[in-house]
Write an enzyme that holds these catalytic residues in place. Structure first.
Site, PDB file in Angstrom:
ATOM      1  N   CYS A   8       1.285  -4.574   9.494  1.00  0.00           N
ATOM      2  CA  CYS A   8       2.176  -5.738   9.524  1.00  0.00           C
ATOM      3  C   CYS A   8       2.239  -6.239  10.965  1.00  0.00           C
ATOM      4  O   CYS A   8       1.355  -5.921  11.772  1.00  0.00           O
ATOM      5  CB  CYS A   8       3.556  -5.411   8.950  1.00  0.00           C
ATOM      6  SG  CYS A   8       4.483  -4.155   9.861  1.00  0.00           S
ATOM      7  N   ASN A  11       5.080  -3.263  12.942  1.00  0.00           N
ATOM      8  CA  ASN A  11       4.937  -1.850  12.545  1.00  0.00           C
ATOM      9  C   ASN A  11       6.270  -1.095  12.595  1.00  0.00           C
ATOM     10  O   ASN A  11       6.320   0.087  12.898  1.00  0.00           O
ATOM     11  CB  ASN A  11       3.882  -1.120  13.405  1.00  0.00           C
ATOM     12  CG  ASN A  11       3.459   0.248  12.868  1.00  0.00           C
ATOM     13  OD1 ASN A  11       3.109   1.147  13.614  1.00  0.00           O
ATOM     14  ND2 ASN A  11       3.486   0.431  11.573  1.00  0.00           N
ATOM     15  N   CYS A  13       9.023  -2.467  10.124  1.00  0.00           N
ATOM     16  CA  CYS A  13       9.707  -2.752   8.850  1.00  0.00           C
ATOM     17  C   CYS A  13       8.804  -2.524   7.640  1.00  0.00           C
ATOM     18  O   CYS A  13       9.010  -1.589   6.859  1.00  0.00           O
ATOM     19  CB  CYS A  13      10.214  -4.198   8.811  1.00  0.00           C
ATOM     20  SG  CYS A  13      11.454  -4.568  10.059  1.00  0.00           S
ATOM     21  N   ARG A  14       7.785  -3.378   7.461  1.00  0.00           N
ATOM     22  CA  ARG A  14       6.986  -3.343   6.225  1.00  0.00           C
ATOM     23  C   ARG A  14       5.954  -2.231   6.200  1.00  0.00           C
ATOM     24  O   ARG A  14       5.893  -1.455   5.232  1.00  0.00           O
ATOM     25  CB  ARG A  14       6.275  -4.696   6.025  1.00  0.00           C
ATOM     26  CG  ARG A  14       7.209  -5.823   5.716  1.00  0.00           C
ATOM     27  CD  ARG A  14       6.520  -7.167   5.838  1.00  0.00           C
ATOM     28  NE  ARG A  14       6.210  -7.495   7.221  1.00  0.00           N
ATOM     29  CZ  ARG A  14       5.565  -8.568   7.632  1.00  0.00           C
ATOM     30  NH1 ARG A  14       5.132  -9.440   6.732  1.00  0.00           N
ATOM     31  NH2 ARG A  14       5.353  -8.797   8.907  1.00  0.00           N
ATOM     32  N   SER A  15       5.096  -2.149   7.232  1.00  0.00           N
ATOM     33  CA  SER A  15       3.973  -1.211   7.112  1.00  0.00           C
ATOM     34  C   SER A  15       4.376   0.267   7.167  1.00  0.00           C
ATOM     35  O   SER A  15       3.748   1.080   6.484  1.00  0.00           O
ATOM     36  CB  SER A  15       2.857  -1.534   8.121  1.00  0.00           C
ATOM     37  OG  SER A  15       3.296  -1.475   9.448  1.00  0.00           O
ATOM     38  N   ASP A 119       8.188 -10.983   5.595  1.00  0.00           N
ATOM     39  CA  ASP A 119       8.755 -10.296   6.752  1.00  0.00           C
ATOM     40  C   ASP A 119      10.289 -10.249   6.610  1.00  0.00           C
ATOM     41  O   ASP A 119      10.933 -11.295   6.581  1.00  0.00           O
ATOM     42  CB  ASP A 119       8.350 -11.080   8.004  1.00  0.00           C
ATOM     43  CG  ASP A 119       8.879 -10.473   9.279  1.00  0.00           C
ATOM     44  OD1 ASP A 119       9.642  -9.487   9.201  1.00  0.00           O
ATOM     45  OD2 ASP A 119       8.526 -10.993  10.351  1.00  0.00           O
TER      46      ASP A 119
END
Ligand code: 4NP
Length: 149
Positions: A8, A11, A13-15, A119
């Protein structure tokens, strides 16, 4: 052993959440995946994941607290078999670093319907809950795809 890196922007939140989910799926189904994550930007290098991602993951017995944010690097193209990006911006940023044609084929959107994993950084708790559901649903679908590669 399939090696997968989720990517993301930051690195945090999402990934890292995607990494935790894929690792849990691999463990549960004995798939033997090696899973990592990285960001295209360097704003948060060395930091733990966002506390909102940590707490949503924890509710599902997934511990992502040990991850330290790092930046996606060209060497990751050699290291990994599959590079799963969260959105179109990540896709462009990662492809810019591709050393050759074969490498570009390793890069795929995490979502199977071609949409972005939005995001959630400037969002609210509900955005993180939604993100978890999206990452879990699509993660389970990767189980079937990667198994047959
Ligand atoms: P991520 O979210 O890409 O899912 O880790 C973000 C984290 C930090 C920032 C943007 C997105 N930031 O601008 O610092």
């Amino acid at each position: 052993m399939p090696k997968i890196v989720c990517v993301c922007l930051g690195n945090i939140c999402r990934s890292p959440m995607a990494e935790g989910i894929l690792r849990m799926i691999s463990h549960k189904h004995q798939l033997g995946w090696l899973v990592d994550s990285a960001g295209t930007a360097g704003y948060h290098i060395g930091e733990a994941p966002d506390t909102r991602s940590i707490s949503v993951a924890q509710r599902h017995q997934i511990d992502i607290t040990k991850h330290k944010a790092r930046k996606f690097r060209i060497e990751d193209y050699n290291e990994f078999d599959l590079i799963l990006v969260m959105d179109q911006e990540n896709l462009l940023d990662v492809l810019k670093l591709a050393p050759d044609q074969r490498s570009t084929q390793k890069v795929k959107l995490y979502r199977h319907d071609g949409k972005d994993v939005q995001d959630p950084y400037y969002g609210v708790e509900g955005d993180f809950l939604h993100m978890f559901d999206v990452l879990m649903k699509n993660g389970l679908e990767w189980k079937d795809v990667v198994k047959h590669q």
